[in-house]
Design a protein around this motif. Structure first.
Motif, PDB file in Angstrom:
ATOM      1  N   THR A  22      15.219 -18.062  -5.206  1.00 14.86           N
ATOM      2  CA  THR A  22      14.880 -19.176  -4.321  1.00 14.86           C
ATOM      3  C   THR A  22      13.373 -19.370  -4.286  1.00 14.86           C
ATOM      4  O   THR A  22      12.627 -18.437  -3.972  1.00 14.86           O
ATOM      5  N   ILE A  23      12.947 -20.581  -4.610  1.00 17.17           N
ATOM      6  CA  ILE A  23      11.517 -20.900  -4.661  1.00 17.17           C
ATOM      7  C   ILE A  23      11.158 -21.683  -3.408  1.00 17.17           C
ATOM      8  O   ILE A  23      11.736 -22.747  -3.140  1.00 17.17           O
ATOM      9  N   ARG A  24      10.208 -21.170  -2.650  1.00 13.38           N
ATOM     10  CA  ARG A  24       9.804 -21.824  -1.415  1.00 13.38           C
ATOM     11  C   ARG A  24       8.873 -23.008  -1.703  1.00 13.38           C
ATOM     12  O   ARG A  24       8.305 -23.155  -2.779  1.00 13.38           O
ATOM     13  N   GLN A  25       8.723 -23.842  -0.715  1.00 15.64           N
ATOM     14  CA  GLN A  25       7.950 -25.078  -0.857  1.00 15.64           C
ATOM     15  C   GLN A  25       6.520 -24.821  -1.325  1.00 15.64           C
ATOM     16  O   GLN A  25       5.878 -23.845  -0.932  1.00 15.64           O
ATOM     17  N   THR A  80      11.407 -10.076  -1.545  1.00 16.63           N
ATOM     18  CA  THR A  80      12.311 -10.365  -0.431  1.00 16.63           C
ATOM     19  C   THR A  80      11.832 -11.622   0.296  1.00 16.63           C
ATOM     20  O   THR A  80      10.774 -12.173  -0.006  1.00 16.63           O
ATOM     21  N   GLN A  81      12.604 -12.044   1.291  1.00 18.01           N
ATOM     22  CA  GLN A  81      12.231 -13.243   2.046  1.00 18.01           C
ATOM     23  C   GLN A  81      10.908 -13.040   2.774  1.00 18.01           C
ATOM     24  O   GLN A  81      10.088 -13.952   2.868  1.00 18.01           O
ATOM     25  N   GLU A 133      22.646 -10.990  -4.683  1.00 14.28           N
ATOM     26  CA  GLU A 133      21.243 -10.594  -4.604  1.00 14.28           C
ATOM     27  C   GLU A 133      20.373 -11.848  -4.606  1.00 14.28           C
ATOM     28  O   GLU A 133      20.604 -12.772  -5.403  1.00 14.28           O
ATOM     29  N   THR A 134      19.377 -11.893  -3.725  1.00 17.90           N
ATOM     30  CA  THR A 134      18.492 -13.048  -3.646  1.00 17.90           C
ATOM     31  C   THR A 134      17.042 -12.591  -3.748  1.00 17.90           C
ATOM     32  O   THR A 134      16.628 -11.642  -3.069  1.00 17.90           O
ATOM     33  N   TYR A 135      16.311 -13.291  -4.610  1.00 15.77           N
ATOM     34  CA  TYR A 135      14.876 -13.070  -4.738  1.00 15.77           C
ATOM     35  C   TYR A 135      14.150 -14.328  -4.270  1.00 15.77           C
ATOM     36  O   TYR A 135      14.650 -15.446  -4.449  1.00 15.77           O
ATOM     37  N   TYR A 136      12.982 -14.113  -3.697  1.00 11.83           N
ATOM     38  CA  TYR A 136      12.209 -15.236  -3.181  1.00 11.83           C
ATOM     39  C   TYR A 136      10.846 -15.304  -3.877  1.00 11.83           C
ATOM     40  O   TYR A 136      10.249 -14.285  -4.209  1.00 11.83           O
ATOM     41  N   ILE A 137      10.388 -16.542  -4.060  1.00  7.33           N
ATOM     42  CA  ILE A 137       9.062 -16.809  -4.623  1.00  7.33           C
ATOM     43  C   ILE A 137       8.358 -17.753  -3.664  1.00  7.33           C
ATOM     44  O   ILE A 137       8.953 -18.724  -3.180  1.00  7.33           O
ATOM     45  N   ALA A 138       7.070 -17.487  -3.372  1.00  7.19           N
ATOM     46  CA  ALA A 138       6.314 -18.343  -2.459  1.00  7.19           C
ATOM     47  C   ALA A 138       4.860 -18.383  -2.898  1.00  7.19           C
ATOM     48  O   ALA A 138       4.363 -17.451  -3.546  1.00  7.19           O
TER      49      ALA A 138
END
Length: 276
Positions: free
Chosen positions: A49-52, A17-18, A2-7
């Protein structure tokens, strides 16, 4: 897995989600907790996963036993591959303006008046202005990754306690039967020179000093000056070891001493920050 995204463009109302990322780390943590509580996650690895971008952290991210994975199903927090992520507790301040208030300009040193800029902290959502002393919520300012100096006197050296009057020693002695020769006392003490005579409008002056031992420094707020007697009165509570002639100290948080690049001063009544 499972993947979670932060932006920085995300929202904590989104599913993480992405395409619809979360905005904060705490929301991602809570989402994992919620799905674990219902059994939806099962025993699978989880990746956050933390985005730029730059993320302002307003509270500590607390991870406890319930946030841990297992050897076969770890929980991993990571920056997106090849992207730079910056987590910070500070606020970016933009929109600095020249100082136009005549009273403020008159208090600034002449050489600083056209170089100092100001900004209203409340307009940036800052209402807790912290304090001068470390160990609490100390206000700090950074520029280009460099720690800036709170306006002080002297700029790069120390003053020395000029004297401790016999009246002061007698009025506020510190009893130490094991070491009676120390002759410690609790303020006031005398200073050299006439510099405090320039600070009549200053009402939030602090000192940083090594008041008795060179291994014990402390910040002290100034209660008042007696410029006729050249005395400074620290505000209670006093330094635990007292004050001794010849010990080093400096004055802090003075608009009148904002006299070189990189120095700053915060007026806690108006919420205006001044910076050269």
């Amino acid at each position: 897995m499972e993947t979670y995204y932060i932006a920085t463009s995300g929202s904590d109302d989104d599913p993480g989600t992405q395409d619809q990322p979360f905005a904060t780390l705490t929301r991602a943590r809570d989402a994992i907790r919620e799905r674990r509580a219902t059994g939806e996650l099962g025993n699978v690895p989880v990746v956050v996963t933390i985005r730029q971008g730059r993320y302002r952290i307003t509270e500590s991210l607390t991870l406890t036993a319930q946030d841990s994975g297992t050897a076969g199903a770890p929980v991993t927090w990571q920056a997106a591959s090849g992207e730079e992520v910056f987590l910070g507790g500070g606020v970016s301040l933009t929109g600095w303006q020249p100082v136009t208030d005549g009273v403020v300009r008159s208090r600034l040193p002449p050489e600083a008046r056209d170089h100092v800029r100001q900004i209203e902290l409340r307009a940036h959502g800052i209402t807790d202005f912290g304090t001068v002393a470390p160990g609490e919520r100390r206000a700090e300012l950074f520029f280009d990754h460099r720690y800036l100096t709170l306006a002080r006197y002297p700029n790069h050296d120390w003053l020395r306690i000029a004297a401790v009057t016999e009246e002061a020693k007698a009025a506020r002695p510190i009893s130490d039967p094991k070491r009676p020769s120390l002759n410690r006392h609790e303020g006031p003490f005398n200073y050299d020179g006439d510099r405090p005579g320039r600070w009549s409008a200053a009402d939030d002056v602090w000192m940083h000093g090594y008041w008795f031992h060179d291994w014990s420094d402390e910040h002290q707020r100034v209660s008042r000056f007696d410029t006729a007697a050249k005395e400074v009165w620290p505000e209670s509570p006093y330094h635990r070891y007292g004050y001794k002639e010849g010990q080093r100290y400096c004055f802090l948080n003075l608009l009148e001493e904002l006299d070189e690049p990189g120095e700053w001063y915060l007026d806690r009544e108006t919420g205006i920050l001044y910076l050269w």
